[in-house]
Design a protein around this motif. Structure first.
Motif, PDB file in Angstrom:
ATOM      1  N   ALA A 127      11.867  16.754  30.428  1.00 33.13           N
ATOM      2  CA  ALA A 127      12.054  15.572  29.569  1.00 33.13           C
ATOM      3  C   ALA A 127      13.245  15.675  28.623  1.00 33.13           C
ATOM      4  CB  ALA A 127      10.791  15.282  28.754  1.00 33.13           C
ATOM      5  N   LEU A 128      13.944  16.802  28.613  1.00 37.33           N
ATOM      6  CA  LEU A 128      15.000  16.988  27.631  1.00 37.33           C
ATOM      7  C   LEU A 128      16.378  17.154  28.263  1.00 37.33           C
ATOM      8  CD1 LEU A 128      14.503  18.900  24.370  1.00 37.33           C
ATOM      9  CD2 LEU A 128      16.644  19.231  25.575  1.00 37.33           C
ATOM     10  N   GLU A 129      16.415  17.471  29.545  1.00 40.07           N
ATOM     11  CA  GLU A 129      17.690  17.792  30.180  1.00 40.07           C
ATOM     12  C   GLU A 129      17.760  17.182  31.577  1.00 40.07           C
ATOM     13  OE1 GLU A 129      20.164  21.812  31.550  1.00 40.07           O
ATOM     14  OE2 GLU A 129      18.296  21.996  30.430  1.00 40.07           O
ATOM     15  N   LYS A 185      16.674  31.826  25.307  1.00 41.68           N
ATOM     16  CA  LYS A 185      17.430  31.172  24.240  1.00 41.68           C
ATOM     17  C   LYS A 185      17.281  29.667  24.352  1.00 41.68           C
ATOM     18  CE  LYS A 185      21.403  32.626  22.797  1.00 41.68           C
ATOM     19  NZ  LYS A 185      22.828  33.003  22.712  1.00 41.68           N
ATOM     20  N   TYR A 186      17.220  29.014  23.219  1.00 43.98           N
ATOM     21  CA  TYR A 186      17.195  27.547  23.159  1.00 43.98           C
ATOM     22  C   TYR A 186      16.074  26.953  24.008  1.00 43.98           C
ATOM     23  CZ  TYR A 186      21.794  28.785  21.391  1.00 43.98           C
ATOM     24  OH  TYR A 186      22.814  29.366  20.678  1.00 43.98           O
ATOM     25  N   PHE A 187      14.913  27.620  23.961  1.00 43.83           N
ATOM     26  CA  PHE A 187      13.709  27.152  24.656  1.00 43.83           C
ATOM     27  C   PHE A 187      13.925  27.048  26.167  1.00 43.83           C
ATOM     28  CE2 PHE A 187      14.011  25.101  20.445  1.00 43.83           C
ATOM     29  CZ  PHE A 187      12.959  25.743  19.814  1.00 43.83           C
ATOM     30  N   GLY A 188      14.923  27.744  26.684  1.00 42.05           N
ATOM     31  CA  GLY A 188      15.196  27.737  28.116  1.00 42.05           C
ATOM     32  C   GLY A 188      16.085  26.604  28.572  1.00 42.05           C
ATOM     33  N   PHE A 189      16.581  25.783  27.653  1.00 47.83           N
ATOM     34  CA  PHE A 189      17.432  24.658  28.028  1.00 47.83           C
ATOM     35  C   PHE A 189      18.905  25.042  27.947  1.00 47.83           C
ATOM     36  CE2 PHE A 189      13.549  22.530  26.517  1.00 47.83           C
ATOM     37  CZ  PHE A 189      13.282  21.731  27.617  1.00 47.83           C
ATOM     38  N   ASP A 190      19.736  24.280  28.649  1.00 47.87           N
ATOM     39  CA  ASP A 190      21.165  24.436  28.519  1.00 47.87           C
ATOM     40  C   ASP A 190      21.554  24.112  27.078  1.00 47.87           C
ATOM     41  OD1 ASP A 190      23.880  24.428  30.291  1.00 47.87           O
ATOM     42  OD2 ASP A 190      24.039  23.014  28.618  1.00 47.87           O
ATOM     43  N   PRO A 191      22.450  24.893  26.464  1.00 49.84           N
ATOM     44  CA  PRO A 191      22.781  24.655  25.055  1.00 49.84           C
ATOM     45  C   PRO A 191      23.338  23.257  24.780  1.00 49.84           C
ATOM     46  CG  PRO A 191      24.240  26.311  26.045  1.00 49.84           C
ATOM     47  CD  PRO A 191      23.125  26.095  26.987  1.00 49.84           C
ATOM     48  N   ILE A 197      20.542  20.813  24.070  1.00 49.36           N
ATOM     49  CA  ILE A 197      20.016  20.943  22.706  1.00 49.36           C
ATOM     50  C   ILE A 197      20.975  20.292  21.715  1.00 49.36           C
ATOM     51  CG2 ILE A 197      19.408  22.579  20.892  1.00 49.36           C
ATOM     52  CD1 ILE A 197      17.357  22.578  23.079  1.00 49.36           C
ATOM     53  N   TYR A 198      22.249  20.567  21.891  1.00 48.47           N
ATOM     54  CA  TYR A 198      23.264  20.092  20.945  1.00 48.47           C
ATOM     55  C   TYR A 198      23.330  18.569  20.897  1.00 48.47           C
ATOM     56  CZ  TYR A 198      27.617  20.589  18.272  1.00 48.47           C
ATOM     57  OH  TYR A 198      28.565  20.579  17.278  1.00 48.47           O
ATOM     58  N   LYS A 252      26.446  28.420  15.667  1.00 48.88           N
ATOM     59  CA  LYS A 252      26.249  29.427  16.717  1.00 48.88           C
ATOM     60  C   LYS A 252      26.064  28.761  18.076  1.00 48.88           C
ATOM     61  CE  LYS A 252      25.300  33.599  18.327  1.00 48.88           C
ATOM     62  NZ  LYS A 252      25.032  33.252  19.723  1.00 48.88           N
ATOM     63  N   LEU A 253      25.353  27.660  18.078  1.00 47.27           N
ATOM     64  CA  LEU A 253      25.128  26.922  19.326  1.00 47.27           C
ATOM     65  C   LEU A 253      26.454  26.458  19.923  1.00 47.27           C
ATOM     66  CD1 LEU A 253      23.128  25.613  21.323  1.00 47.27           C
ATOM     67  CD2 LEU A 253      23.004  23.659  19.781  1.00 47.27           C
TER      68      LEU A 253
END
Length: 509
Positions: free
Chosen positions: A99-101, A148-154, A157-158, A189-190
């Motif tokens: 649902a996020l990527e 990192k980042y809950f397993g999502f591509d950075p 998240i960004y 950092k992201l």
């Protein structure tokens, strides 16, 4: 700085991706995609408890034969779909992840590609042509870090509003509830990790292409992906300060990115949809109240885009198409007619217009009533439905497959139906401003197939009853009495004691 050890590791993982010999022949028209035990990707919950939900139940996206973005939701233990390749040697599709990527994949025309899922639910592709091609399809997989980042591509998240808002609030020194603070990610950092990731991917693919272990098309695709992500990151950086300088800078990035040779890529269409909102914000288009809630004045946006001369022809026509789709979704019949005529005048693309007309039932004539279609395709009007169930209380739920609050209420709706099973209450679910295919699929997902009746509203745009009832937002609930009269046009939702007290009262009358 990219560590040589990490680069060597990635090279080793991808070294099996050897180019297939090229044979001159007629372009292959399609690629077959097979899903094995497809995993629901429409919702995700962070370890802290924060939840994400996509607006659409679909999580597989491709450019269809009409040339526009189409969604698909795999079902069952195995499922398959044929996607057109538009005479290209390779074609891209998007596969949603939690649902996020949306993850882009580039596959070879004519291949039969099997999609399975790893322990994290991430799609992994297997080519029917060769193991070497499988390595090419999954070239992004070694770059993912599940820790990192809950397993999502950075980048995902960004560019996500939830994480953007928390980061902005912390920057501004705003008070943030503890539960949200736990989801805070340092965007400085992201951003560094995103830049390093782009560089690592470029170096890796350049090395593999030079060694003739990867077809050059994947290097071109990665360059395209990086440019697309850079655009998304730049827009996110200015999300809370979209002033004239920011608009001009990002607008120039869009113009540099636009290329008619990319119109067969699903992710390119996502960029075009994002451009519509970029244009609306940068031109200070007003937000207006429509029958479906508050939204941009898309007719105004359409006029602005129509007059632009700095957008490639096919790209501009697609942007006008998606702007028209927003108008169809959010505005009245008069707006739809006016801007349908404008679209046809500007593009002469009757094929896309016919597709849109069928998708949203635009050819339905105005009516005072709601025209409903049942799951077995029988048609009935809402007034007739009330008469049919005379002697029983009707609890009506206006909802849609794309509506996150509607979907969230369905577990409570199921509990309510079970409580009143065997009593003189009929639970009726009316799909409002929905697509029929997604509506049918979502009914199964949400277990809306017992102790209730389901109908698809055929004429949500042309029914005067929608205006009379003032259905502007969903979910929306109504109650009809045993006499078939509308006694509560704004009834409570299925959760809580209030709706139960009302139903009991109307049952006793």
């Amino acid at each position: 700085m990219i560590k040589p050890v990490k680069l060597a590791l990635v090279l080793a993982l991808l070294s099996g991706c050897i180019s297939e010999p090229t044979i001159n022949k007629e372009p292959v028209k399609s690629a077959t995609i097979i899903f094995i035990n497809p995993i629901e990707q429409s919702q995700y919950q962070l370890p802290t408890g924060s939840k994400f939900g996509s607006e659409s139940p679909n999580y597989f996206w491709f450019v269809n034969s009409v040339g526009v973005l189409e969604g698909y939701r795999p079902g069952g233990i195995t499922d398959s779909i044929l996607i057109p390749t538009h005479d290209l040697s390779h074609i891209e599709f998007l596969h949603g992840y939690s649902a996020l990527e949306d993850v882009g994949f580039l596959v070879k025309a004519g291949d039969t590609v099997t999609i399975k899922y790893n322990a994290n639910g991430y799609p992994v592709l297997q080519s029917n042509i060769s193991a070497q091609l499988s390595g090419c399809y999954n070239y992004k997989l070694p770059f993912r870090n599940s820790h990192k980042y809950f397993g999502f591509d950075p980048v995902a998240i960004y560019t996500n509003y939830y994480f953007m808002r928390i980061n902005k609030a912390k920057q501004n020194g705003e008070a943030i509830p503890e539960i949200f603070l736990k989801d805070f990610i340092d965007f400085v950092k992201l951003n560094d990790d995103i830049t390093a990731n782009w560089e690592l991917q470029r170096l890796t693919l350049d090395s593999l292409i030079e060694a003739k272990q990867v077809e050059p098309v994947y290097g071109n695709y990665q360059n395209y992906t990086t440019q697309r992500e850079q655009l998304a990151v730049a827009a996110s950086n200015k999300y809370f300060a979209y002033d004239a300088e920011a608009f001009s800078r990002i607008d120039n990035m869009y113009k540099e990115f636009f290329n008619d040779s990319l119109v067969a890529y699903a992710s390119y269409h996502r960029v075009l949809k994002a451009f519509i909102h970029h244009q609306a914000r940068g031109s200070e288009v007003t937000m207006i109240r429509t029958r479906s809630g508050s939204t941009f004045n898309y007719p105004e946006v359409s006029e602005i885009i129509k007059d632009r001369v700095d957008i490639p022809k096919q790209t501009k026509e697609l942007i006008l198409y998606y702007t028209l789709e927003y108008i169809v979704n959010f505005f009245n019949t008069e707006n739809t007619k006016e801007y349908s005529d404008m679209f046809l005048k500007e593009t002469s693309d009757t094929l896309k217009f016919q597709y849109l007309s069928q998708l949203y039932n635009m050819g339905i004539q105005p009516s005072n009533d709601l025209l409903l279609k049942s799951l077995d395709n029988a048609q009935i009007e809402l007034s007739s439905l009330a008469k049919k169930h005379k002697g029983k209380v009707l609890y009506i739920d206006f909802w849609a497959s794309w509506c996150a609050p509607c979907r969230a209420s369905m577990p409570y709706a199921k509990e309510l139906r079970n409580e009143y099973k065997g009593k003189d209450v009929v639970f009726i679910y009316l799909a409002f401003n929905d697509r029929e295919k997604e509506w049918r699929e979502t009914i199964q997902t949400l277990e809306l197939d017992s102790n209730c009746e389901n109908y698809f509203i055929v004429n949500p745009k042309t029914s005067k009853m929608v205006e009379t009832l003032n259905v502007t937002t969903i979910p929306r609930y109504m109650i009809y009495s045993k006499e078939g009269k509308l006694v509560n046009p704004n009834a409570p939702g299925p959760e809580g004691a209030e709706i139960r007290e009302l139903l009991d009262r109307y049952l006793g009358e």
